[in-house]
Each structure stands twice: as structure tokens, then as C-alpha cells.
Design a protein around this motif. Structure first.
Motif, PDB file in Angstrom:
ATOM      1  N   ASN A   1      31.647  48.068  43.393  1.00 50.64           N
ATOM      2  CA  ASN A   1      32.399  48.838  44.383  1.00 50.64           C
ATOM      3  C   ASN A   1      32.131  48.202  45.883  1.00 50.64           C
ATOM      4  OD1 ASN A   1      31.870  50.220  42.297  1.00 50.64           O
ATOM      5  ND2 ASN A   1      31.973  51.899  42.387  1.00 50.64           N
ATOM      6  N   LEU A   2      31.249  48.426  46.171  1.00 51.86           N
ATOM      7  CA  LEU A   2      30.784  47.688  47.752  1.00 51.86           C
ATOM      8  C   LEU A   2      31.652  46.166  48.037  1.00 51.86           C
ATOM      9  CD1 LEU A   2      29.078  48.971  50.073  1.00 51.86           C
ATOM     10  CD2 LEU A   2      27.583  47.319  49.606  1.00 51.86           C
ATOM     11  N   GLY A   3      31.226  44.864  46.886  1.00 52.63           N
ATOM     12  CA  GLY A   3      32.033  43.504  46.762  1.00 52.63           C
ATOM     13  C   GLY A   3      33.366  43.829  46.889  1.00 52.63           C
ATOM     14  N   GLN A   4      33.780  44.967  46.329  1.00 49.96           N
ATOM     15  CA  GLN A   4      35.073  44.815  45.811  1.00 49.96           C
ATOM     16  C   GLN A   4      36.125  45.353  47.107  1.00 49.96           C
ATOM     17  OE1 GLN A   4      36.615  47.517  42.368  1.00 49.96           O
ATOM     18  NE2 GLN A   4      36.863  45.474  41.463  1.00 49.96           N
ATOM     19  N   TRP A   5      35.103  46.354  48.147  1.00 48.29           N
ATOM     20  CA  TRP A   5      35.865  46.936  49.420  1.00 48.29           C
ATOM     21  C   TRP A   5      35.801  45.637  50.403  1.00 48.29           C
ATOM     22  CZ3 TRP A   5      33.804  47.516  54.402  1.00 48.29           C
ATOM     23  CH2 TRP A   5      34.156  48.069  54.389  1.00 48.29           C
ATOM     24  N   VAL A   6      34.808  45.143  50.390  1.00 46.54           N
ATOM     25  CA  VAL A   6      34.397  44.167  51.058  1.00 46.54           C
ATOM     26  C   VAL A   6      35.703  43.079  51.263  1.00 46.54           C
ATOM     27  CG1 VAL A   6      33.156  41.996  52.201  1.00 46.54           C
ATOM     28  CG2 VAL A   6      31.805  44.773  51.405  1.00 46.54           C
ATOM     29  N   PHE A   7      36.079  42.360  49.985  1.00 39.38           N
ATOM     30  CA  PHE A   7      36.804  41.694  50.078  1.00 39.38           C
ATOM     31  C   PHE A   7      38.073  42.204  49.712  1.00 39.38           C
ATOM     32  CE2 PHE A   7      38.508  38.432  46.897  1.00 39.38           C
ATOM     33  CZ  PHE A   7      38.073  37.324  47.246  1.00 39.38           C
ATOM     34  N   ARG A   8      38.615  43.391  49.731  1.00 40.17           N
ATOM     35  CA  ARG A   8      39.826  43.744  49.826  1.00 40.17           C
ATOM     36  C   ARG A   8      40.213  43.652  51.471  1.00 40.17           C
ATOM     37  NH1 ARG A   8      42.289  46.120  45.321  1.00 40.17           N
ATOM     38  NH2 ARG A   8      40.999  46.671  44.251  1.00 40.17           N
ATOM     39  N   LYS A   9      39.235  44.477  51.957  1.00 33.52           N
ATOM     40  CA  LYS A   9      39.011  44.706  53.493  1.00 33.52           C
ATOM     41  C   LYS A   9      39.657  43.264  54.039  1.00 33.52           C
ATOM     42  CE  LYS A   9      38.474  47.404  56.880  1.00 33.52           C
ATOM     43  NZ  LYS A   9      38.789  48.133  57.794  1.00 33.52           N
TER      44      LYS A   9
ATOM     45  N   GLN B   1      40.340  37.831  41.265  1.00 32.82           N
ATOM     46  CA  GLN B   1      41.807  37.874  41.312  1.00 32.82           C
ATOM     47  C   GLN B   1      42.517  38.645  41.257  1.00 32.82           C
ATOM     48  OE1 GLN B   1      41.300  35.851  37.265  1.00 32.82           O
ATOM     49  NE2 GLN B   1      43.011  34.538  37.105  1.00 32.82           N
ATOM     50  N   GLU B   2      42.402  39.936  41.010  1.00 31.14           N
ATOM     51  CA  GLU B   2      42.702  40.684  40.903  1.00 31.14           C
ATOM     52  C   GLU B   2      43.611  41.375  42.179  1.00 31.14           C
ATOM     53  OE1 GLU B   2      44.213  45.103  42.263  1.00 31.14           O
ATOM     54  OE2 GLU B   2      41.724  43.974  41.795  1.00 31.14           O
ATOM     55  N   ILE B   3      42.520  40.583  43.359  1.00 34.35           N
ATOM     56  CA  ILE B   3      42.463  41.288  44.776  1.00 34.35           C
ATOM     57  C   ILE B   3      43.378  40.267  45.723  1.00 34.35           C
ATOM     58  CG2 ILE B   3      41.098  41.207  47.177  1.00 34.35           C
ATOM     59  CD1 ILE B   3      38.754  42.698  45.526  1.00 34.35           C
ATOM     60  N   LEU B   4      42.741  39.135  44.943  1.00 32.99           N
ATOM     61  CA  LEU B   4      44.228  38.174  45.186  1.00 32.99           C
ATOM     62  C   LEU B   4      45.454  37.586  45.062  1.00 32.99           C
ATOM     63  CD1 LEU B   4      41.709  34.739  44.540  1.00 32.99           C
ATOM     64  CD2 LEU B   4      42.084  35.921  47.286  1.00 32.99           C
ATOM     65  N   ALA B   5      45.676  39.109  44.105  1.00 36.96           N
ATOM     66  CA  ALA B   5      46.837  38.439  43.362  1.00 36.96           C
ATOM     67  C   ALA B   5      47.797  40.211  44.039  1.00 36.96           C
ATOM     68  CB  ALA B   5      47.301  39.005  42.648  1.00 36.96           C
ATOM     69  N   THR B   6      47.345  41.187  44.336  1.00 32.96           N
ATOM     70  CA  THR B   6      47.717  42.165  44.896  1.00 32.96           C
ATOM     71  C   THR B   6      47.665  41.600  46.866  1.00 32.96           C
ATOM     72  OG1 THR B   6      45.278  42.983  44.990  1.00 32.96           O
ATOM     73  CG2 THR B   6      46.955  44.066  43.848  1.00 32.96           C
ATOM     74  N   THR B   7      47.112  41.144  47.450  1.00 30.44           N
ATOM     75  CA  THR B   7      46.727  40.736  48.245  1.00 30.44           C
ATOM     76  C   THR B   7      48.064  39.645  49.544  1.00 30.44           C
ATOM     77  OG1 THR B   7      44.884  39.986  48.961  1.00 30.44           O
ATOM     78  CG2 THR B   7      44.475  42.351  49.156  1.00 30.44           C
ATOM     79  N   ARG B   8      47.920  38.793  48.109  1.00 26.51           N
ATOM     80  CA  ARG B   8      48.371  37.613  48.253  1.00 26.51           C
ATOM     81  C   ARG B   8      47.515  36.756  49.403  1.00 26.51           C
ATOM     82  NH1 ARG B   8      54.211  37.678  46.986  1.00 26.51           N
ATOM     83  NH2 ARG B   8      54.582  39.508  46.256  1.00 26.51           N
TER      84      ARG B   8
ATOM     85  N   ASP C   1      45.625  33.697  50.051  1.00 25.70           N
ATOM     86  CA  ASP C   1      45.763  32.035  49.522  1.00 25.70           C
ATOM     87  C   ASP C   1      44.883  31.965  49.088  1.00 25.70           C
ATOM     88  OD1 ASP C   1      45.760  29.755  48.653  1.00 25.70           O
ATOM     89  OD2 ASP C   1      47.055  28.949  50.910  1.00 25.70           O
ATOM     90  N   PRO C   2      44.386  31.131  47.744  1.00 22.50           N
ATOM     91  CA  PRO C   2      42.731  30.784  47.322  1.00 22.50           C
ATOM     92  C   PRO C   2      41.877  29.899  47.731  1.00 22.50           C
ATOM     93  CG  PRO C   2      44.331  31.032  45.767  1.00 22.50           C
ATOM     94  CD  PRO C   2      45.127  31.432  46.474  1.00 22.50           C
ATOM     95  N   ARG C   3      42.873  29.006  48.607  1.00 19.71           N
ATOM     96  CA  ARG C   3      42.457  27.748  49.217  1.00 19.71           C
ATOM     97  C   ARG C   3      42.133  28.312  50.503  1.00 19.71           C
ATOM     98  NH1 ARG C   3      47.550  24.976  48.336  1.00 19.71           N
ATOM     99  NH2 ARG C   3      47.971  26.540  49.006  1.00 19.71           N
ATOM    100  N   ARG C   4      41.881  29.456  51.041  1.00 24.70           N
ATOM    101  CA  ARG C   4      41.389  29.652  52.509  1.00 24.70           C
ATOM    102  C   ARG C   4      40.966  30.694  51.721  1.00 24.70           C
ATOM    103  NH1 ARG C   4      46.156  31.479  55.994  1.00 24.70           N
ATOM    104  NH2 ARG C   4      46.591  28.999  57.082  1.00 24.70           N
ATOM    105  N   LEU C   5      39.503  30.844  51.009  1.00 27.42           N
ATOM    106  CA  LEU C   5      38.924  31.606  50.630  1.00 27.42           C
ATOM    107  C   LEU C   5      37.693  30.815  50.017  1.00 27.42           C
ATOM    108  CD1 LEU C   5      37.479  34.464  50.111  1.00 27.42           C
ATOM    109  CD2 LEU C   5      38.650  34.559  48.009  1.00 27.42           C
ATOM    110  N   GLN C   6      35.967  31.194  50.471  1.00 27.74           N
ATOM    111  CA  GLN C   6      35.468  30.183  50.162  1.00 27.74           C
ATOM    112  C   GLN C   6      33.473  31.459  49.965  1.00 27.74           C
ATOM    113  OE1 GLN C   6      33.049  27.794  52.753  1.00 27.74           O
ATOM    114  NE2 GLN C   6      33.043  26.399  50.905  1.00 27.74           N
TER     115      GLN C   6
END
Ligand code: C2E
Ligand code: CA
Ligand code: CA
Length: 623
Positions: A426-434, A472-479, A481-486
Motif C-alpha cells: 500500500n505504501l509503495g503504491q501510494w508513493v508511486f502514484r503520488k 503497470q496500472e499506475i503508469l496507465a492511469t496516470t499516463r 511515460d515509463p521511459r522516464r521512470l527508474q
């Protein structure tokens, strides 16, 4: 014969209608016929087959019963003819018995005779006594043979039964033996630890209970609770079999230390316990702890590698209030954690203050559960900069927790607590989304900076089968760009479940996400994993950077890591850059990126924006 006997005999014979005396019997008129008749009825009436033979066993006469029984004619039975209906296998011993009988004056033999009625071989018992002349020479034999098949059958059956009974008894005995062995094994297994051969938790509890059973007197025992330091890392780096080898070896050394003075057991995992009894148990326990630490100081061989394995020891003394072993174990465990917190290879004696601290940690866990819903978390963004220009190329998102009463809880406490509480996903998802949401704002506002986002993933997160799907879900919903993520992972991640981790990392790569190996150089086997897993970036651990100016060898290590990274086409980031001299040295060594307080502390979004504004306006600054 006495007179009286004579009279009795006479009376009996008379009653039977027999001639009164021998002479009378022999010479009474018609006596011969009568005697013969009587003999015949006798011979034919008895259930025996009767025969006569010459002194050498050649038959001269066989009773009609023999003839009927065997189907032989009188002639056929004569001489050695009778042997024709004796079982061939019985010839030898029958003839031998005959030979012996001639010397002994008595024949007693068993052989099989073929019964004409059904052709069956039937066992017969044959006895015979000789008739002798006045000189004692044998002139004739009179014999009878009797069907003893029922008796033989019975014997056979008995033998079978006996045999069966015997076998049964043997089987029973074997079974009892097996059961006893199994029982002993079970007993052993119930109270021993397979891996180390030491006693196990169940045994220890039992032993401990006994020790606390003092009939009201204060207990006089002390407990040592041992936990290996960094065992997980060893397990993860070298694999479980290696971890097992180490545990077994540790067990042996502990046994060497406690021999006779303390009850020792492996409680499970890398936890051991020792119980010291007696009035001076407190001092004895501390002396034992010292001996143990000393014994573990020698390195261990794990496969071909030498590793050190210290342990942290918590000591608790039983006091009047300790009536339950669980309490003492808990106290010793609390002291052990305290020892661990003070550094590897230490020992701590339990105090009440420690218990409060432990209770506090538990509260932390429960508070954590509410923190998400209460919005107590926030993110800081630390700049990641180009080593040459010091320009920001991206940020690392770092979590912060401001607790209503406790104030700031550092991630070093928060992340393990979240892992323990099962809240890390949950925590990881929160961080990621935010972080993604924030980055999208910045991408729009500062398009020229082309900022990348670094997010940390803990080992526990990557072990969760859902991780990839979550991202994947967060990348999709927030749109985003995965190439900018590490995603930043530590070595621990590779080691625990190599296959699953490999799949997740491959999955991330397939999405276009890059992977950074965080805290590089602090683990056991960084290099092996570099070639096996898809890694894009190495982050040289802060400890190397902080020492690189004062320790020549450390600087060489830093330079070697940079060369290695470049040789493998990886980007190299130096973490924890605090001084300008460090930055210059890293720059000189060709390090690609830098991160640290010198270039920027982790900032909240608003503060970072000020920095980004300036950079977007002025471009990167070179220090
Ligand atoms: P890390 O990933 O190695 O993050 C870098 C840590 O070093 C951060 O500590 C940062 O504040 C600190 N740092 C950066 N530059 C300097 C410097 O120049 N000098 C010194 N002394 N420290 C510097 P922080 O924020 O306390 O985080 C500690 C660790 O907690 C992180 O180490 C990371 O492993 C973990 N962490 C933080 N946020 C998250 C998160 O959102 N998820 C996960 N899974 N782990 C996180
Ligand atoms: Ca990191
Ligand atoms: Ca790091």
C-alpha cells in the motif's frame, strides 16, 4: 502265574467261550479250525496290515488287508515285492531300517505306501518283532503296518501352524522393533532440531518450565537469546544451503561454549537460546555471552568462501515475577534487539526501559496502519544531477512520515515497520502514484529539463507477485511515460527469489522502465547479479563516497566501480556527495551522475520547484 491269577484268567476265558487252557485250545476237537478262524478274523479285523517275512525281511505272507490296500496279489507282495508299492524316496531309509533291525531285533520305520483305491501315497508306520528259535536266532518276522496319514497330516498341519506362529512372532518382534525405533526417532525429532542437531524450541520450553517451577521460591536462572547478525544477507547472497551450513557450524560452536553449563537450543531460523541455572546465573550468563562472541569471531567457511557471522545476545534474569517462560523469552528477545541496534556482535541485559521501547515499536506498527488514511505521509524529492554540469536530470522520491505525536519517523524505521505490518505494498503504491502525479506536473511545467523519476522498491515489495501489475496500472492511469521512470532496488531483492525477481525486472524493462542497483557495493555478491539481471544504473553507496577522500583504497574502489559500470554500459551515480572535493574527485573519475546534500537535500515539492524554476531559467550551474 499265581493261583489267583490263574483263576481269573480261567473265568475270563470261559466267559468269552474260549478253550480254558493252552493245551485245551490246541487240542480240543475242531480246535485247529477254530483257532485259524479266530486268527483270520483277528488279522482281518484289526485296522493294521499284517505280514510275515523271513529272517532277512523277504515277505512270505501278507494279510488280505494289505492286498486290498495296495492292490498287490499275494505273490506280488512276496520277497521284496512289497517294496514295489513303497514310495521310491522311502526305499533307502526303509531298507536301512531293516538292516539295522536285524541286528537290533526290532523294526520301527515309517514309509509311504501307495493306496490302490486312489493311488495316493499314504504314510505308514511299520513295526515288527522277530520270532526266534531256541538258540535265539531270528527265524521269522511278524509285522504290521498302520496308516498314520491322519497323524502325519496333523503333524504337518501342526508344523505349518508352528511355522506360521513362529513367523508371526518374528514379524511381531520386527514390528515392535520398528515401532520402537520409530518412536525413538519421533521422540528425537520432537525434541531436536534437524539442521544443527541441537535441542529444539519444544524441548527448551519444557526444560525452561521446569526451571521456573520453584514452588514459590524466586527462580534462579538466566536466559540468553541469540540472533545471528545479517544472517538474511548471507542466506540471500550465498543461497539457503550455504545459510544452513553456517547455522549448523554456529550450532556446533555454541555447543562448544555451553557444554555442561547451560541448556542450549535452536529456537528456529537464526535464533538460539541458552538457559543458565544457579544462584550466580547472572554472572555465568554474561561470561557465557562473552565466550560465545569470542567463539563466533573466527570466520566460517561457507563453500569456498570465508564469512564472519557475529550474533547479538539478549540476556534476561528470571525474577520473582517471572512465572511464565514466555515472559522471560520476550524480555531476552527485547534485550537482543537492543543489542542489535547498538551494532553487531553485542550483548545487552534486559531492563524495563527496553520493554517500553519495544512496546513503542509495536505502537508504531499500529499507528502505521492509520497513517495512510490520515494522510500523514508525504514525499521529498532529492535532485539527481549531472556530475559535470551539476544540472538536475531527475529526482529520487523519498518518503516522509510526520506522526501527530511522535513527529518525523525516519524511513529507516518506517520501511521495516511497514514490511513487518504487511503494509509495504500500500505504501509503495501510494508513493508511486503520488510521485508520478507530481512528475507529470513538472514535465508540463519544465519540458526542457526532461526530468526522470527514481522510485525505491524494497525487497518485500518486489517479492509481491502483484508488483508489476501495480506499476503497470499506475503508469496507465496516470499516463506517465515509463521511459522516464527508474526503479531503485538493492541487492537483497535479487537474492531472495532470483527467478521471480528476474521476471519482474524483465517485465519492468519490457515496459520501458529502467532499473538502478541501489547501495551498490554494500552487499555480498553485487557483481554476480550485474551480469544476470537487467540493470541500467549503479548507485555507489554513500559510505564509499564519504570515505573516498580519506582512504586511498576506498577511492580506488569507487574508481573501479565507475570503470566497471562503464565497461558494462551502465550509468554510474554517486550517492551522498556532501563536499565539493568529493564532487571534483568523482567528476575526475568520470562518474556520470551525483546525488547528495551538496547538490540538494530531499525537498518538498514546493521547495524543489524553486530550484527547478531557477534551473529552467538559468540552465545548469557548474561548481
Ligand atoms: P536510499 O534509497 O539510499 O536513499 C538515500 C538516502 O540517503 C535518503 O535517506 C537521503 O535522505 C540520504 N541522503 C541523500 N544524500 C545524502 C547525503 O549527502 N548525506 C547523507 N548523510 N545522506 C544523504 P532517507 O530519505 O532517510 O531514506 C533512507 C532509505 O529509506 C532510502 O535509502 C531508501 O532505501 C529507503 N526509502 C526512502 N523512501 C522510500 C520509499 O518510498 N520506498 C522504499 N521502499 N524505500 C524508501
Ligand atoms: Ca534509493
Ligand atoms: Ca542508496
Amino acid at each position: 502265574m499265581t493261583e489267583k491269577q490263574d483263576e481269573t484268567l480261567a473265568a475270563v476265558t470261559a466267559k468269552a467261550g474260549l478253550p480254558a487252557s493252552t493245551d485245551e485250545r490246541r487240542f480240543a476237537p475242531g480246535a485247529v479250525e477254530q483257532t485259524e478262524h479266530q486268527h483270520r478274523t483277528l488279522v482281518e479285523g484289526v485296522p493294521h496290515l499284517i505280514w510275515r517275512s523271513c529272517d532277512l525281511g523277504l515277505w512270505t505272507w501278507a494279510s488280505p488287508q494289505w492286498l486290498t490296500y495296495t492292490g498287490q496279489s499275494q505273490d506280488e507282495s512276496h520277497g521284496r515285492g512289497w517294496l514295489d508299492v513303497v514310495h521310491p524316496q522311502d526305499h533307502a531309509h526303509t531298507l536301512a531300517a531293516w538292516a539295522a533291525a536285524i541286528g537290533k531285533g526290532e523294526l520301527d520305520v515309517e514309509f509311504r505306501v501307495r493306496r490302490a483305491a486312489d493311488g495316493r501315497w499314504v504314510w505308514h508306520h511299520t513295526t515288527s518283532l522277530p520270532l526266534r528259535d531256541e538258540t535265539g536266532r531270528i527265524i521269522e518276522w511278524l509285522g504290521s503296518t498302520t496308516d498314520i496319514q491322519p497323524y502325519k497330516d496333523l503333524q504337518l498341519r501342526q508344523a505349518e501352524l508352528l511355522d506360521k506362529a513362529e513367523r508371526h512372532a518374528q514379524e511381531l518382534e520386527a514390528e515392535v522393533g520398528r515401532r520402537m525405533q520409530a518412536e525413538t526417532r519421533l521422540q528425537h525429532a520432537a525434541y531436536h532440531d534437524n539442521l544443527t542437531g541441537l535441542h529444539n524450541r519444544a524441548w527448551f520450553m519444557e526444560r525452561f518450565r521446569q526451571s521456573l517451577r520453584t514452588n514459590g521460591a524466586p527462580p534462579t536462572c538466566s536466559l540468553l537469546f541469540l540472533d545471528l547478525d545479517r544472517f538474511k544477507l548471507i542466506n540471500d547472497s550465498f543461497g539457503h544451503p550455504a545459510g544452513d551450513t553456517l547455522l549448523a557450524e554456529v550450532g556446533q560452536r555454541l555447543q562448544g561454549c555451553t557444554q555442561g553449563e547451560a541448556a542450549l537450543a535452536r529456537l528456529g531460523g537464526d535464533e538460539f537460546a541458552a538457559l543458565v541455572e544457579g544462584f550466580d546465573s547472572m554472572d555465568a550468563a554474561l561470561r557465557l555471552a562473552e565466550r560465545i562472541n569470542e567463539a563466533l569471531r573466527r570466520p566460517f567457511m561457507v563453500g569456498t568462501r570465508e564469512v564472519t557471522a557475529t550474533c547479538s545476545i539478549g540476556v534476561a534474569h528470571a525474577m520473582a515475577g517471572h512465572s511464565r517462560y514466555e515472559e522471560l523469552i520476550r524480555d531476552a528477545g527485547v534485550a537482543m534487539y537492543e543489542a542489535k541496534a547498538n551494532g553487531s556482535g553485542g550483548c545487552a541485559v534486559f531492563t524495563a526501559a527496553m520493554r517500553d521501547k519495544a512496546a513503542e515499536a509495536l505502537m508504531l506498527e499500529s499507528d502505521l496502519r492509520q497513517a495512510l488514511s490520515r494522510g500523514e505521509f508525504s514525499l521529498r524529492y532529492q535532485p539527481i544531477c549531472d556530475a559535470d554540469t551539476s544540472g538536475i536530470i531527475g529526482v529520487e522520491a523519498l518518503i516522509r512520515w510526520r506522526h501527530a505525536e511522535r513527529g518525523d519517523v525516519p524511513p529507516s524505521q518506517l520501511i521495516p515497520a511497514a514490511e513487518k505490518a504487511g503494509l509495504i505494498r500500500n505504501l509503495g503504491q501510494w508513493v508511486f502514484r503520488k510521485a508520478c502525479a507530481q512528475m507529470l506536473v513538472w514535465h508540463e511545467r519544465y519540458p526542457t529539463l526532461d526530468l526522470q523519476l527514481n522510485v525505491n522498491a524494497s525487497a518485500d515489495e518486489l517479492r509481491d507477485g502483484q508488483y508489476l501489475a501495480d506499476i503497470q496500472e499506475i503508469l496507465a492511469t496516470t499516463r506517465f511515460d515509463p521511459r522516464r521512470l527508474q526503479v531503485e532496488v538493492t541487492e537483497g531483492v535479487f537474492l531472495r527469489q532470483p527467478e521471480t525477481t528476474g521476471e519482474i525486472l524483465d517485465g519492468l524493462r519490457a515496459l520501458g522502465v529502467r532499473i538502478a542497483l541501489d547501495d551498490f557495493g554494500t552487499g555480498y555478491s553485487s557483481l554476480a547479479y550485474l551480469s544476470r539481471y537487467p540493470v541500467d544504473t549503479l548507485k555507489i553507496d554513500r559510505t564509499f563516497v564519504s570515505d573516498m577522500l580519506t582512504q586511498r583504497r576506498t577511492r580506488e574502489v569507487v574508481e573501479a566501480i565507475i570503470r566497471l559500470g562503464h565497461a558494462m554500459d551502465l550509468l554510474v551515480v554517486a550517492e551522498g556527495v556532501e563536499e565539493d572535493a568529493q564532487l571534483q574527485a568523482l567528476r575526475a573519475s568520470g562518474c556520470d551522475l551525483v546525488q547528495g546534500f551538496l547538490l540538494g537535500r530531499p525537498l518538498n515539492a514546493a521547495d524543489l520547484e524553486a530550484v527547478l524554476d531557477e534551473q529552467a531559467r538559468l540552465g545548469p550551474f557548474i561548481t
